[in-house]
Write an enzyme that holds these catalytic residues in place. Structure first.
Site, mmCIF file in Angstrom:
data_model
loop_
_atom_site.group_PDB
_atom_site.id
_atom_site.type_symbol
_atom_site.label_atom_id
_atom_site.label_comp_id
_atom_site.label_asym_id
_atom_site.label_seq_id
_atom_site.Cartn_x
_atom_site.Cartn_y
_atom_site.Cartn_z
ATOM 1 N N MET A 39 0.686 -1.046 0.019
ATOM 2 C CA MET A 39 -0.102 -0.095 0.143
ATOM 3 C C MET A 39 0.901 1.319 0.073
ATOM 4 S SD MET A 39 -3.121 -0.951 1.889
ATOM 5 C CE MET A 39 -2.955 -0.839 3.630
ATOM 6 N N ALA A 41 4.101 3.778 0.871
ATOM 7 C CA ALA A 41 4.728 4.471 2.146
ATOM 8 C C ALA A 41 5.729 3.183 2.506
ATOM 9 C CB ALA A 41 3.713 4.629 3.319
ATOM 10 N N LEU A 42 6.776 2.885 1.600
ATOM 11 C CA LEU A 42 7.604 1.712 1.811
ATOM 12 C C LEU A 42 8.677 2.212 2.668
ATOM 13 C CD1 LEU A 42 7.734 0.777 -2.190
ATOM 14 C CD2 LEU A 42 6.170 0.102 -0.653
ATOM 15 N N GLY A 45 11.125 -3.106 5.323
ATOM 16 C CA GLY A 45 10.493 -4.219 5.325
ATOM 17 C C GLY A 45 9.834 -4.495 3.905
ATOM 18 N N HIS A 46 9.459 -3.612 3.165
ATOM 19 C CA HIS A 46 9.081 -3.898 1.861
ATOM 20 C C HIS A 46 10.258 -4.019 0.972
ATOM 21 C CE1 HIS A 46 5.722 -0.813 3.362
ATOM 22 N NE2 HIS A 46 5.026 -2.108 2.938
ATOM 23 N N GLN A 167 -2.883 -12.090 7.878
ATOM 24 C CA GLN A 167 -2.913 -11.928 6.607
ATOM 25 C C GLN A 167 -2.319 -12.719 5.530
ATOM 26 O OE1 GLN A 167 -2.791 -7.843 4.615
ATOM 27 N NE2 GLN A 167 -0.841 -8.341 4.198
ATOM 28 N N SER A 199 6.835 -0.653 9.937
ATOM 29 C CA SER A 199 5.531 -0.743 9.532
ATOM 30 C C SER A 199 5.251 0.860 9.010
ATOM 31 C CB SER A 199 4.477 -0.897 10.860
ATOM 32 O OG SER A 199 3.071 -0.168 10.426
ATOM 33 N N ARG A 201 2.939 2.564 9.614
ATOM 34 C CA ARG A 201 2.011 3.261 10.609
ATOM 35 C C ARG A 201 2.733 3.702 11.815
ATOM 36 N NH1 ARG A 201 -2.412 -0.648 8.990
ATOM 37 N NH2 ARG A 201 -4.112 0.740 8.202
HETATM 38 O O1 PAF Z 1 -0.147 -5.632 3.640
HETATM 39 C C1 PAF Z 1 -0.557 -4.759 2.926
HETATM 40 O O2 PAF Z 1 0.110 -3.634 2.832
HETATM 41 C C2 PAF Z 1 -1.985 -4.979 2.403
HETATM 42 O O3 PAF Z 1 -2.858 -5.449 2.978
HETATM 43 C C3 PAF Z 1 -1.875 -5.694 0.817
HETATM 44 C C4 PAF Z 1 -1.391 -7.200 0.983
HETATM 45 C C5 PAF Z 1 -1.050 -4.861 -0.108
HETATM 46 C C6 PAF Z 1 -3.255 -5.474 0.267
HETATM 47 O O4 PAF Z 1 -3.753 -4.263 0.070
#
Ligand code: PAF
Length: 294
Positions: A39, A41-42, A45-46, A167, A199, A201
């Site tokens: 989503m 705002a990397l 972790g991403h 998730q 995160s 957030r």
């Molecule tokens: O983990 C996230 O950033 C979101 O839940 C995802 C998997 C990109 C789905 O919108």
């Protein structure tokens, strides 16, 4: 004609048709494809997920889409950080080959009405309880958008962070149940020098809140150690709950020790199989989640 933006170092496509054209071209060259949904705002972790996908496939697609269907009306959809240019730069540096950044209309055309629910109170399943209890909107929205993204990208492998462990379980179940052939891979949580799980957030935290947030992983590690030494789980969970409040968290949604493979509670009240401790707690308006193997 395929429309690929090249303003940054990273090619960006915004429509499913353009995404598919690029991926088709790679396929024609015999290249394998990895995928990392985000989503935006990397953070590091991403980027670890992108590098993991890069180890498993010849080309990596990342998506940046703040998915409205997984936010309840009172949640932070409106203020969720959006910084596409910076994200594109970071993705390029991590070896990503293409950014898919669709609009809400592209992902959810007005006529779309299909929903996905991964289990239910009667059927059970990994979306029940924990995050599913406190954010009842979320996993339906996640399952829907991830199913769409996996179908759009048609990657060989998709990488998800273990930071959102429930998730990951929901996505695995959904992909299995819907015969989605993309291999779903979990990647360990990235943490800062104090063990705080990275995160998007965390950006909401004040300095004082960040100090408290950094104690979450320690409380979980201690509770995990008590659980693995066969202390009864209700007592371990209760103590961890109190420890989080004592550490300065204002509210604790849950601390739970569950079976690692399906997130079901341990019937005997002690850990007798691979386990995971999971928690969600609040600092001001920020809700943090974390989990780790027990
Ligand atoms: O983990 C996230 O950033 C979101 O839940 C995802 C998997 C990109 C789905 O919108």
């Amino acid at each position: 004609m395929t429309s690929v933006e090249t303003a940054s170092d990273l090619p960006i496509v915004r429509s499913v048709a353009d995404l598919r054209a690029v991926v088709r071209d790679w396929r024609r060259q015999g290249l394998s494809v990895g995928f990392v949904p985000t989503m935006g705002a990397l953070h590091e972790g991403h980027l670890t997920l992108v590098r993991e996908a890069g180890c498993r496939a010849d080309r990596v697609v990342a998506s940046v889409f703040v998915n409205p269907t997984q936010f309840a009306p009172h949640e932070d959809l409106g203020k969720y950080p959006r910084q596409e240019a910076r994200d594109a730069e970071l993705l390029a540096g991590a070896g990503c080959a293409l950014l898919f950044a669709p609009t809400v209309d592209e992902m959810y055309p007005e006529a779309s009405v299909t929903t996905i629910s991964v289990g239910s109170a009667t059927a059970g399943g990994p979306a029940q309880g924990l995050e599913g209890q406190f954010r009842p909107q979320m996993f339906g929205g996640v399952a829907l958008v991830v199913a769409k993204l996996l179908n759009q990208v048609q990657a060989d492998v998709a990488v998800f962070g273990e930071k959102d462990y429930q998730q990951l379980m929901v996505v695995r179940r959904m992909a299995l149940d819907l015969d989605i052939p993309t291999q779903i891979v979990g990647s360990p949580t990235e943490r800062d020098g104090y063990g705080l799980a990275l995160s998007s957030r965390n950006a909401y935290l004040t300095d004082a809140e960040r100090e408290i947030a950094r104690r979450l992983n320690g409380v979980l590690a201690e509770a995990g150690a008590a659980a693995s030494s066969k202390r009864p789980l209700p007592a371990v969970e209760k103590d961890a709950y109190s420890a989080l409040l004592k550490a300065g968290f204002e509210r604790v949604d849950y601390v739970a020790i569950r079976r690692a493979d399906d997130l079901e509670p341990f019937a005997n009240g002690i850990v007798d199989a691979p386990a995971r401790i999971l928690a969600a707690a609040w600092l001001g308006k920020t809700r943090l989640i974390d989990n780790m193997a027990v």
